[in-house]
Design an enzyme around this catalytic site. Structure first.
Site, mmCIF file in Angstrom:
data_model
loop_
_atom_site.group_PDB
_atom_site.id
_atom_site.type_symbol
_atom_site.label_atom_id
_atom_site.label_comp_id
_atom_site.label_asym_id
_atom_site.label_seq_id
_atom_site.Cartn_x
_atom_site.Cartn_y
_atom_site.Cartn_z
ATOM 1 N N GLY A 57 0.838 -1.197 0.000
ATOM 2 C CA GLY A 57 0.000 0.000 0.000
ATOM 3 C C GLY A 57 0.869 1.242 0.000
ATOM 4 O O GLY A 57 2.064 1.166 0.302
ATOM 5 N N CYS A 102 6.018 -0.332 7.598
ATOM 6 C CA CYS A 102 5.648 0.875 6.848
ATOM 7 C C CYS A 102 6.851 1.326 6.040
ATOM 8 O O CYS A 102 7.968 1.366 6.564
ATOM 9 C CB CYS A 102 5.212 1.983 7.809
ATOM 10 S SG CYS A 102 4.714 3.500 6.969
ATOM 11 N N LEU A 103 6.625 1.671 4.782
ATOM 12 C CA LEU A 103 7.711 2.142 3.933
ATOM 13 C C LEU A 103 8.316 3.439 4.468
ATOM 14 O O LEU A 103 9.450 3.766 4.138
ATOM 15 C CB LEU A 103 7.203 2.338 2.499
ATOM 16 C CG LEU A 103 6.749 1.050 1.791
ATOM 17 C CD1 LEU A 103 6.066 1.380 0.472
ATOM 18 C CD2 LEU A 103 7.918 0.097 1.587
ATOM 19 N N HIS A 144 -4.355 1.332 7.752
ATOM 20 C CA HIS A 144 -2.984 1.865 7.830
ATOM 21 C C HIS A 144 -2.821 3.048 6.860
ATOM 22 O O HIS A 144 -2.283 4.093 7.237
ATOM 23 C CB HIS A 144 -2.000 0.724 7.512
ATOM 24 C CG HIS A 144 -0.560 1.107 7.424
ATOM 25 N ND1 HIS A 144 0.398 0.659 8.310
ATOM 26 C CD2 HIS A 144 0.115 1.881 6.522
ATOM 27 C CE1 HIS A 144 1.581 1.152 7.962
ATOM 28 N NE2 HIS A 144 1.443 1.903 6.880
ATOM 29 N N GLU A 145 -3.305 2.889 5.630
ATOM 30 C CA GLU A 145 -3.164 3.965 4.632
ATOM 31 C C GLU A 145 -4.026 5.174 4.999
ATOM 32 O O GLU A 145 -3.611 6.323 4.819
ATOM 33 C CB GLU A 145 -3.540 3.479 3.231
ATOM 34 C CG GLU A 145 -2.788 2.263 2.703
ATOM 35 C CD GLU A 145 -1.288 2.331 2.895
ATOM 36 O OE1 GLU A 145 -0.736 3.438 2.989
ATOM 37 O OE2 GLU A 145 -0.673 1.256 2.960
ATOM 38 N N HIS A 148 -2.313 7.397 7.392
ATOM 39 C CA HIS A 148 -1.341 8.306 6.760
ATOM 40 C C HIS A 148 -2.019 9.596 6.308
ATOM 41 O O HIS A 148 -1.444 10.684 6.413
ATOM 42 C CB HIS A 148 -0.693 7.645 5.537
ATOM 43 C CG HIS A 148 0.435 6.711 5.848
ATOM 44 N ND1 HIS A 148 1.584 7.097 6.500
ATOM 45 C CD2 HIS A 148 0.604 5.385 5.570
ATOM 46 C CE1 HIS A 148 2.411 6.061 6.614
ATOM 47 N NE2 HIS A 148 1.829 5.007 6.053
HETATM 48 O O1 GNR Z 1 4.102 -2.584 2.543
HETATM 49 C C1 GNR Z 1 3.480 -2.465 3.596
HETATM 50 N N1 GNR Z 1 3.219 -3.556 4.340
HETATM 51 C C2 GNR Z 1 2.351 -3.563 5.424
HETATM 52 C C3 GNR Z 1 2.375 -4.658 6.261
HETATM 53 C C4 GNR Z 1 1.529 -4.726 7.340
HETATM 54 C C5 GNR Z 1 0.655 -3.704 7.579
HETATM 55 C C6 GNR Z 1 0.636 -2.587 6.776
HETATM 56 C C7 GNR Z 1 1.473 -2.522 5.695
HETATM 57 S S1 GNR Z 1 1.424 -1.141 4.653
HETATM 58 C C8 GNR Z 1 3.072 -1.125 4.058
HETATM 59 C C9 GNR Z 1 3.263 -0.054 3.011
HETATM 60 C C10 GNR Z 1 3.053 1.293 3.640
HETATM 61 O O2 GNR Z 1 3.824 1.828 4.383
HETATM 62 N N2 GNR Z 1 1.913 1.877 3.389
HETATM 63 O O3 GNR Z 1 1.635 3.058 3.981
HETATM 64 NI NI NI Z 2 2.763 3.123 5.808
#
Ligand code: GNR
Ligand code: NI
Length: 178
Positions: A57, A102-103, A144-145, A148
């Site tokens: 994501g 999270c990236l 999660h997104e 952000h």
């Molecule tokens: O790549 C992602 N993996 C992930 C794993 C577990 C819960 C949420 C995520 S989202 C993350 C990519 C990201 O940072 N999206 O904002």
């Molecule tokens: Ni993230």
């Protein structure tokens, strides 16, 4: 590498992902009002950046674009891209705990508790209404997104002490690769 045009700037197809504790990650995204070519190019560049990372994501906030845009693909085959514009959670049920990453917080993983099932209303890239009933990883990823987009990171669910440890670990990792 191809170039794409984004509102008032020209940047590479691979967008730069902001990293914690960058204060720009705390920006609240604005709703999208116009579903134009620039929006389509943003979505395509975000998908390319997400797949390349690789991630499941990506929220526009992470690439310093403060619009309510997120992309995801939780499929095994990485062949099910989804773009949600102006998403809203209209129902939530139950609880699940998932080990998130999270990236924008590279190399850090921690358990986060979220709703188990959600119903989301959004627009697609053309402005058409989307109604999504999600559970499991898709529900985790959307929540999660959407965090952000309001300036929230998964490390905000950790204790202040753990969050400080995360900040120091990232700072050290960056020093060592500098
Ligand atoms: O790549 C992602 N993996 C992930 C794993 C577990 C819960 C949420 C995520 S989202 C993350 C990519 C990201 O940072 N999206 O904002
Ligand atoms: Ni993230």
């Amino acid at each position: 590498m191809t170039c794409v045009t984004l509102p008032d700037t020209h940047i590479d197809a691979m967008l730069t992902i902001l990293e914690f504790p960058d204060p720009r990650l705390r920006t609240r995204a604005q709703p999208v009002a116009v579903f134009d070519k620039a929006l389509h190019e943003l979505v395509d560049a975000m998908l390319a950046t997400m797949y390349a990372a690789p991630g499941i994501g990506l929220a526009a906030t992470q690439v310093n674009v403060h619009k309510q845009v997120l992309v995801l693909d939780v499929s095994e085959e990485k062949n099910a891209p989804l773009a949600l514009i102006n998403p809203r959670i209209v129902a939530r049920e139950g609880e699940q705990v998932y080990q998130e990453g999270c990236l924008s917080v590279p190399g850090i993983f921690a358990d986060v508790q979220r709703a188990d099932r959600i119903v989301v209303e959004a627009a697609d890239r053309n402005g058409q209404p989307l109604h999504i009933e999600a559970d499991g990883l898709l529900a985790v990823c959307i929540q999660h997104e959407m965090d952000h987009l309001v300036g929230k990171l998964f490390v905000d669910y950790l204790s202040p002490l753990k969050r400080e440890m995360v900040r120091k670990k990232l700072e050290k990792a960056r020093r060592e690769t500098a």
